[in-house]
Design a protein around this motif. Structure first.
Motif, short mmCIF file in Angstrom:
data_model
loop_
_atom_site.label_atom_id
_atom_site.label_comp_id
_atom_site.label_asym_id
_atom_site.label_seq_id
_atom_site.Cartn_x
_atom_site.Cartn_y
_atom_site.Cartn_z
N GLN A 1 0.84 -1.19 0.00
CA GLN A 1 0.00 0.00 0.00
C GLN A 1 0.88 1.24 0.00
O GLN A 1 1.95 1.27 0.62
N VAL A 2 0.42 2.29 -0.69
CA VAL A 2 1.16 3.54 -0.77
C VAL A 2 0.18 4.70 -0.66
O VAL A 2 -0.97 4.61 -1.12
N SER A 3 0.64 5.79 -0.03
CA SER A 3 -0.18 6.99 0.14
C SER A 3 0.75 8.17 0.42
O SER A 3 1.24 8.31 1.54
N ASP A 4 1.00 9.00 -0.62
CA ASP A 4 1.93 10.10 -0.44
C ASP A 4 1.82 11.06 -1.63
O ASP A 4 1.02 10.84 -2.55
N PHE A 5 2.66 12.12 -1.63
CA PHE A 5 2.66 13.14 -2.67
C PHE A 5 3.98 13.11 -3.44
O PHE A 5 5.02 12.73 -2.90
N ASP A 6 3.93 13.53 -4.71
CA ASP A 6 5.13 13.79 -5.48
C ASP A 6 4.91 15.02 -6.35
O ASP A 6 3.78 15.50 -6.50
N THR A 7 6.00 15.56 -6.92
CA THR A 7 5.95 16.81 -7.68
C THR A 7 6.68 16.65 -9.01
O THR A 7 7.50 15.75 -9.19
N LYS A 8 6.37 17.58 -9.91
CA LYS A 8 7.00 17.64 -11.22
C LYS A 8 7.04 19.10 -11.66
O LYS A 8 6.08 19.85 -11.42
N PHE A 9 8.13 19.50 -12.32
CA PHE A 9 8.31 20.90 -12.72
C PHE A 9 8.58 20.96 -14.22
O PHE A 9 9.12 20.02 -14.81
N GLY A 10 8.20 22.09 -14.83
CA GLY A 10 8.38 22.25 -16.26
C GLY A 10 8.66 23.68 -16.65
O GLY A 10 8.41 24.63 -15.89
N LEU A 11 9.21 23.84 -17.86
CA LEU A 11 9.54 25.16 -18.40
C LEU A 11 9.38 25.12 -19.91
O LEU A 11 9.74 24.13 -20.56
N THR A 12 8.82 26.17 -20.49
CA THR A 12 8.68 26.29 -21.94
C THR A 12 9.19 27.65 -22.39
O THR A 12 9.03 28.65 -21.69
N TYR A 13 9.82 27.66 -23.57
CA TYR A 13 10.31 28.90 -24.16
C TYR A 13 9.98 28.88 -25.65
O TYR A 13 10.14 27.85 -26.32
N GLN A 14 9.53 29.99 -26.17
CA GLN A 14 9.07 30.08 -27.55
C GLN A 14 9.87 31.14 -28.32
O GLN A 14 10.15 32.22 -27.81
N ILE A 15 10.25 30.78 -29.56
CA ILE A 15 10.95 31.69 -30.47
C ILE A 15 10.09 31.88 -31.70
O ILE A 15 9.59 30.91 -32.29
N ARG A 16 9.92 33.13 -32.13
CA ARG A 16 9.10 33.46 -33.29
C ARG A 16 10.01 33.84 -34.47
O ARG A 16 10.93 34.62 -34.31
N PHE A 17 9.69 33.28 -35.64
CA PHE A 17 10.40 33.61 -36.87
C PHE A 17 9.40 34.15 -37.88
O PHE A 17 8.34 33.57 -38.10
N ARG A 18 9.75 35.27 -38.52
CA ARG A 18 8.91 35.86 -39.56
C ARG A 18 9.77 36.19 -40.77
O ARG A 18 10.93 36.59 -40.63
N SER A 19 9.21 36.04 -41.96
CA SER A 19 9.94 36.38 -43.17
C SER A 19 10.10 37.89 -43.28
O SER A 19 9.36 38.66 -42.68
N LYS A 20 11.08 38.35 -44.07
CA LYS A 20 11.38 39.77 -44.19
C LYS A 20 10.21 40.56 -44.77
O LYS A 20 9.90 41.65 -44.34
N GLN A 21 9.54 39.98 -45.76
CA GLN A 21 8.45 40.72 -46.39
C GLN A 21 7.27 40.89 -45.43
O GLN A 21 6.53 41.86 -45.52
N ASN A 22 7.12 39.99 -44.48
CA ASN A 22 6.02 40.11 -43.54
C ASN A 22 6.35 41.05 -42.39
O ASN A 22 5.47 41.45 -41.65
N LYS A 23 7.64 41.35 -42.20
CA LYS A 23 7.99 42.31 -41.17
C LYS A 23 7.60 43.73 -41.56
O LYS A 23 7.41 44.59 -40.72
N GLN A 24 7.51 43.98 -42.90
CA GLN A 24 7.15 45.30 -43.36
C GLN A 24 5.65 45.51 -43.22
O GLN A 24 4.86 44.66 -43.57
N ARG A 25 5.28 46.64 -42.75
CA ARG A 25 3.88 46.93 -42.51
C ARG A 25 3.20 47.37 -43.80
O ARG A 25 3.71 48.25 -44.51
#
Length: 326
Positions: free
Chosen positions: A79-103
């Motif tokens: 029998q078991v009865s207890d707690f455990d934990t887990k941690f996470g991290l996310t990072y995002q990078i955006r890429f756009r073409s040159k023609q789309n950078k122009q307004r």
């Protein structure tokens, strides 16, 4: 739950049969939350409560000599009865073409059309990292060994050879870490993912007892395609998925590893329902299939082929709305 049978034959005892039975399992209830630190950086944590009971029964019988050699039966309850934990991290990078950078300042295009054009060729690259520390779970176990005549259904217990009840102990769960990446375009028409996970099963202990496990890794990848993400209709905006995975296996039997690999495919069907605040929110019904193989018969081991079907629901709703008065 399982039920296995094996037998050997010797010169002195004759036929010896072994019966192995198990039932029960472990359940977990978890709470996960995340926090966005910066625009493209977020961290998260998961807290789980683990509980459950497992019964393991082993029987040794002598069918040819029922009245001369006693059969034995051992029963272990964990029998078991207890707690455990887990941690996470996310990072995002955006890429756009040159023609789309122009307004685009053309007066013939609306702002929504300009925005759609700007994000047409943009790419999103996401990195994810997870870490689960090793933890000692509190539990207890009971063990009893008995000798009897007959069989398990019609047994006459002769003697209790050994007995231990309600002994406390620790279950050492291994450390685990993983990393992954996801590449997709901004309109979510396609997405590619790849993951790697390592688990240090060599440190696993069950009440100071080790098992036939080893440290292992798992690699997996998948692809998702949505024909028309911005269109209404279930099948036009459905998510079609295909993937695969490979693991060198956490088990080590007779000096051999037990690898596992498989293919997965599925579909996600979106549906829209009105919320309490009369604003439609899109949820998802996911149907997945997987076919895999575990083990190999070449080094005189067992080989298992399996097929799984899963049905999951991702339900979204707007819970917290700030009330404003004019």
């Amino acid at each position: 739950g399982y039920s296995l049978r094996d037998s050997i034959e010797t010169e002195q005892e004759g036929l010896i049969s072994y019966n192995y039975n198990g039932k029960g399992g472990i359940s977990a209830v978890g709470l996960t939350n995340s926090l966005q630190i910066f625009k493209d950086l977020a961290i998260g944590a998961e807290l789980r409560y683990i509980f459950g009971k497992s019964n393991y029964v082993t029987e040794v019988n002598f069918p040819d000599q029922q009245l001369q050699i006693r059969a034995t039966k051992t029963t272990a309850i964990n029998q078991v009865s207890d707690f455990d934990t887990k941690f996470g991290l996310t990072y995002q990078i955006r890429f756009r073409s040159k023609q789309n950078k122009q307004r685009d300042l053309s007066s013939f295009e609306s702002s929504s059309a300009q925005k759609q054009k700007t994000n047409k060729d943009s790419l999103l690259l996401k990195f994810g990292f997870t870490f689960k520390p090793s933890v000692s779970l509190t539990g207890n176990y009971n063990f009893i060994a008995e000798s009897f005549f007959g069989n398990s259904q019609f047994a006459t217990v002769v003697d209790t050879v050994f007995r231990r009840e309600s002994l406390g102990g620790q279950i050492i769960m291994p450390m685990q870490y993983g990393a992954g990446l996801c590449l997709s375009n901004s309109n979510k028409k396609w997405m590619f993912t790849a993951d790697y996970r390592y688990t240090d099963w060599a440190t696993f202990k069950l009440f100071e007892n080790t098992d036939s496990v080893r440290s292992s890794y798992t690699v997996s990848g998948g692809f998702q395609f949505i024909p028309q993400p911005n269109k209404s209709g279930t099948f036009k905006s459905a998510s079609y998925r295909l993937g695969g995975y490979y693991s060198d296996g956490m088990l080590r039997i007779n000096g051999n590893n037990v690898p596992e690999y498989g293919l997965t495919f599925g579909v996600g069907l979106p549906f829209t329902i009105p919320t309490y605040y009369r604003k439609p929110v899109t949820s998802m019904v996911n149907l997945a299939f997987s076919y895999g193989q575990r083990g190999n018969i070449n080094p005189n081991l067992l080989e298992e082929q399996f097929f799984r079907v899963s049905l999951t629901f991702s339900l979204n709703d707007r819970w917290f709305v700030r009330t404003r008065f004019e």
